[in-house]
Design a protein around this motif. Structure first.
Motif, PDB file in Angstrom:
ATOM      1  N   UNK A  36      38.254  35.578  47.666  1.00  0.00           N
ATOM      2  CA  UNK A  36      39.409  35.332  48.511  1.00  0.00           C
ATOM      3  C   UNK A  36      40.060  36.642  48.952  1.00  0.00           C
ATOM      4  N   UNK A  37      40.218  37.565  48.013  1.00  0.00           N
ATOM      5  CA  UNK A  37      40.847  38.848  48.342  1.00  0.00           C
ATOM      6  C   UNK A  37      39.981  39.670  49.292  1.00  0.00           C
ATOM      7  N   UNK A  67      34.412  32.493  36.437  1.00  0.00           N
ATOM      8  CA  UNK A  67      34.307  31.793  37.716  1.00  0.00           C
ATOM      9  C   UNK A  67      35.588  31.944  38.529  1.00  0.00           C
ATOM     10  N   UNK A  68      36.735  31.821  37.873  1.00  0.00           N
ATOM     11  CA  UNK A  68      38.005  32.006  38.562  1.00  0.00           C
ATOM     12  C   UNK A  68      38.154  33.438  39.087  1.00  0.00           C
ATOM     13  N   UNK A  69      37.656  34.384  38.302  1.00  0.00           N
ATOM     14  CA  UNK A  69      37.744  35.790  38.708  1.00  0.00           C
ATOM     15  C   UNK A  69      36.888  36.041  39.961  1.00  0.00           C
ATOM     16  N   UNK A  70      35.709  35.408  40.000  1.00  0.00           N
ATOM     17  CA  UNK A  70      34.850  35.571  41.179  1.00  0.00           C
ATOM     18  C   UNK A  70      35.500  34.930  42.414  1.00  0.00           C
ATOM     19  N   UNK A  92      42.208  43.920  44.475  1.00  0.00           N
ATOM     20  CA  UNK A  92      40.758  43.786  44.665  1.00  0.00           C
ATOM     21  C   UNK A  92      40.002  44.832  43.853  1.00  0.00           C
ATOM     22  N   UNK A  93      40.502  46.053  43.835  1.00  0.00           N
ATOM     23  CA  UNK A  93      39.851  47.095  43.036  1.00  0.00           C
ATOM     24  C   UNK A  93      39.912  46.762  41.551  1.00  0.00           C
ATOM     25  N   UNK A  94      41.055  46.198  41.096  1.00  0.00           N
ATOM     26  CA  UNK A  94      41.182  45.855  39.671  1.00  0.00           C
ATOM     27  C   UNK A  94      40.213  44.737  39.288  1.00  0.00           C
ATOM     28  N   UNK A  95      40.156  43.703  40.140  1.00  0.00           N
ATOM     29  CA  UNK A  95      39.261  42.579  39.836  1.00  0.00           C
ATOM     30  C   UNK A  95      37.799  43.025  39.895  1.00  0.00           C
ATOM     31  N   UNK A  96      37.476  43.897  40.853  1.00  0.00           N
ATOM     32  CA  UNK A  96      36.103  44.403  40.942  1.00  0.00           C
ATOM     33  C   UNK A  96      35.724  45.179  39.692  1.00  0.00           C
ATOM     34  N   UNK A  97      36.642  46.020  39.219  1.00  0.00           N
ATOM     35  CA  UNK A  97      36.369  46.759  37.987  1.00  0.00           C
ATOM     36  C   UNK A  97      36.231  45.815  36.786  1.00  0.00           C
ATOM     37  N   UNK A  98      37.069  44.770  36.751  1.00  0.00           N
ATOM     38  CA  UNK A  98      37.005  43.797  35.656  1.00  0.00           C
ATOM     39  C   UNK A  98      35.682  43.036  35.680  1.00  0.00           C
ATOM     40  N   UNK A 113      47.410  48.904  50.119  1.00  0.00           N
ATOM     41  CA  UNK A 113      47.998  47.579  50.097  1.00  0.00           C
ATOM     42  C   UNK A 113      47.852  46.953  48.711  1.00  0.00           C
ATOM     43  N   UNK A 114      48.730  45.955  48.433  1.00  0.00           N
ATOM     44  CA  UNK A 114      48.663  45.272  47.141  1.00  0.00           C
ATOM     45  C   UNK A 114      47.342  44.542  46.985  1.00  0.00           C
ATOM     46  N   UNK A 115      46.854  43.968  48.090  1.00  0.00           N
ATOM     47  CA  UNK A 115      45.557  43.288  48.019  1.00  0.00           C
ATOM     48  C   UNK A 115      44.433  44.253  47.678  1.00  0.00           C
TER      49      UNK A 115
END
Length: 722
Positions: free
Chosen positions: A458-459, A450-453, A547-553, A541-543
């Motif tokens: 937000x990103x 849930x936190x990851x979503x 965002x790409x890392x969280x999407x892959x996760x 950008x860092x965001x």
């Protein structure tokens, strides 16, 4: 003159005596020629001429009427299309008419240059005297015809059907032809030309209208809609509706009757080959082949790797042996010893040995040991940069130059070491964060997901907002979407600053003499313009990275997760998928076109012809007679003969009867009949007229033409009752 045609040449021309007339039905669509003593014409062809050049020889050939499409590939037809001698229904191109008559007499079997038979040729109603005189001049002076008679094709058709008992002596002949439609009243078996009526609408316009509708409906099959094919489709499928409005509403509602009246033309279509799935044996065979090829490639790679390792080990042993020998050599003999080996100094040999060791570890697949290399390199640093710590006043000019080089090399080396150390620390920090995240996930998987979503949402909003600001310059259309703005608002801050500098410079220097560049501060403008203050263009950008890392996760942990880029934002940019063609894509469906195209015969204003339709022409013709005999009007409407090619449409008789009944008094007798053969009855009537014994009294000879001239043809009028 060479002709190309599929029509065979007649061989019995000499069997007919010179008193036997030749009958010609010179229609705007088809040309028919034959003997007066027969019931069918000998030669029938389309009344068009085409004169292309042969692609090989360059010879110009004459193609009259229909031609074989297979032969046209040998000719260049780009500069010579089909041409007609008619303007509407009047002959005006007599050069083309001469080609047509040459071909017609040639196919009839004429051998000489002169035609020694009387000629009966048809013409339109109230044909201009100029056209009639030119036709007489052509027949008399070019072909030497002994006598000529001119008659109206619709009148011959009416007289022929009168002889067959189809119509009466008093009546109306309605002839919807190729380009025009005529109505001719007959009284006591003779046409009354002052009561004639003409409308410039015919079968040509129906075919052209159908061709336009099909081309608009099926633009990918326009090459299929040739004139000849559309003409065949018109005659095969079109009909005239008794009530156009109710028929159109029937098709609009999609009733069962509309489906029954719909026709379909299937174009040639070859289904794409269907690939059958391979069998298990085939799959196993291909897998074995791939495995064998992979094994062979692996063996080749292993052999190449072993050879490379052996070469590097031999080179390393040679360098180490060289260093051992160098230690045993006295200092005075070192330059001569190095000159024989090809190296300049001991440091160069050690550097080469270090590179070979790195290449050897890489070839063997061993991990890098940067720390050990650093430790090994540090003892030699003092020897490599020996001049750095020596004061400048103790060095010679050459040594000062060498000291600068050593300082530069040492600073670059230190920078690389710091960068390596920074990367190593970042990698360790990343591994530590991943380890902490994994511990949190194992502790409470649902809360972690849930936190990851929430973090992803937000990103993504932050990235979208930055993109909108970059595109719109801080403006939006109220829906958080870009659009409806000018180029100036789409520029980012750095680009707007450059535009401001350019505008200011142009305004300041636009008055008087242009002195830009005379001062040094003027060139500072280029530095300001070239400065890139747009951080978004420097790299990711860092965001975006996060965002790409969280999407892959999320994709790894949640199978139901779909990134935003796949949900909707990327769909408009995707190329449309090409659907394979099916049998239905090659079907031409005829629905409302079946009765919409012939409807222009009754409503010519649909195609911008401001004239009356077929049913109203009857009323116009009766009014032009100016007869006060009510009985004559009733006799005329009780014997209306419809002839001509366009009268073959189904439903035309019923539609004409309904239309005429609306303009006639209630209870008036109305009878409309179709000719026995609307296409051939004009020629048959002319042949029957020419075979009568009194035919020669209705002709004028070549002697009369030379004596009385062309003006005598102005008062010429044929009597149809012999």
């Amino acid at each position: 003159m060479p002709f190309i045609s599929k029509i065979q040449r007649q061989s019995d021309y000499t069997l007919f005596g010179s008193a036997t007339p030749i009958v010609i039905d010179n229609g705007a669509s088809y040309f028919r020629i034959g003997w007066a003593s027969e019931t069918e014409p000998r030669v029938v062809f389309r009344n068009i001429v085409q004169r292309p050049r042969h692609k090989t020889t360059g010879e110009t050939v004459t193609i009259v009427g229909d031609h074989d499409p297979a032969l046209m590939k040998y000719f260049d037809c780009t500069r010579s299309g089909p041409r007609s001698a008619f303007d509407s229904n009047v002959v005006y191109q007599f050069e083309i008419m001469e080609y047509i008559l040459d071909f017609a007499f040639d196919r009839m079997g004429a051998t000489g240059s002169e035609i020694d038979h009387p000629v009966l040729i048809t013409e339109c109603v109230c044909n201009p005297v100029q056209s009639r005189s030119k036709m007489g001049e052509l027949l008399f002076e070019t072909y030497g015809v002994p006598s000529i008679a001119f008659g109206v094709d619709a009148a011959f058709s009416y007289k022929y059907n009168q002889q067959q008992g189809v119509c009466d002596k008093d009546g109306l002949a309605m002839c919807p032809g190729f380009t025009t439609t005529h109505v001719i009243p007959f009284v006591d078996g003779e046409p009354i030309y002052k009561g004639c009526c003409r409308t410039n609408i015919g079968g040509f316009h129906v075919t052209d209208y159908l061709k336009q509708l099909l081309s608009l409906k099926y633009p990918y099959h326009m090459s299929r809609f040739t004139w000849e094919k559309v003409e065949d489709l018109k005659m095969e499928h079109c009909y005239i509706a008794l009530d156009y409005a109710s028929e159109a509403r029937l098709f609009q509602k999609g009733a069962k009757e509309a489906e029954d009246k719909t026709r379909c033309w299937q174009l040639p279509w070859v289904p794409p080959p269907t690939e059958e799935p391979p069998s298990e044996e085939e799959i196993a065979r291909k897998a074995a082949i791939r495995e064998k090829q992979g094994q062979r490639l692996r063996e080749m790679a292993e052999a190449k790797r072993s050879s490379r390792i052996n070469e590097l080990e031999n080179e390393l042993h040679g360098l180490e042996f060289l260093l051992k020998q160098l230690e045993q050599v006295e200092d005075s003999d070192i330059p001569s010893f190095l000159a024989e080996t090809g190296y300049v100094s001991r440091q160069e040999i050690e550097s080469a040995r270090t590179k070979v060791m790195q290449s050897l570890r890489k070839a063997k697949g061993e991990p890098k040991n940067d720390q050990s290399e650093t430790e090994k390199a540090s003892p030699n640093a003092n020897e490599k940069y020996s001049l750095i710590n020596i004061p400048d006043d103790m060095l010679t000019p050459d040594q000062l130059v060498e000291k600068k080089k050593q300082l530069s090399l040492k600073s670059m080396s230190d920078g690389r070491q710091r960068l390596k150390q920074k990367r190593y620390e970042e990698e360790m920090e990343r591994e530590r964060k991943q380890q902490l995240e994994e511990e949190r996930r194992l502790e409470n998987p649902e809360l972690y997901l849930e936190q990851l979503r929430a973090r992803y949402k937000d990103l993504s909003e932050r990235v979208d907002q930055r993109k909108r600001l970059k595109t719109n310059g801080g403006h939006s259309n109220g829906n958080n979407l870009s659009g409806g703005i000018g180029r100036g608002e789409r520029l980012n801050a750095a680009q707007r600053e450059r535009m401001r500098l350019l505008t200011t410079a142009a305004f300041d220097r636009g008055k008087g003499e242009d002195t830009f560049g005379a001062k040094d501060e003027d060139w500072h403008l280029y530095k300001l313009m070239s400065k890139d203050n747009d951080d978004d263009d420097e790299g990711p950008d860092e965001d975006d990275v996060e965002l790409a890392r969280i999407s892959s996760r999320l994709q790894d942990l949640d199978p139901t997760f779909v990134p935003k880029s796949e949900m909707g934002s990327s769909q408009p940019a995707e190329a449309p998928r090409v659907r394979p063609f099916t049998k239905e894509d090659f079907q031409i469906v005829f629905g409302v076109e079946r009765f919409r195209c012939p409807e222009i015969l009754f409503n010519p204003n649909w195609i911008a012809v401001d004239q009356v339709g077929l049913d109203e022409m009857v009323g116009v013709s009766i009014r032009r007679l100016s007869c006060k005999d009510q009985g004559l009007e009733e006799r005329l409407t009780s014997s209306v003969l419809v002839t001509g090619g366009s009268s073959l449409f189904p439903g035309i008789v019923e539609r004409l009867e309904a239309g005429i009944r609306m303009i006639r008094p209630c209870g008036s007798p109305i009878k409309i009949v179709r000719a026995l053969d609307p296409v051939m009855d004009a020629w048959r009537g002319a042949a029957a007229f020419a075979s009568a014994p009194q035919f020669h009294t209705q002709t004028f000879s070549r002697m009369d033409y030379f004596e009385k001239g062309e003006d005598w043809l102005r008062n010429y009028e044929l009597r149809y009752s012999l």
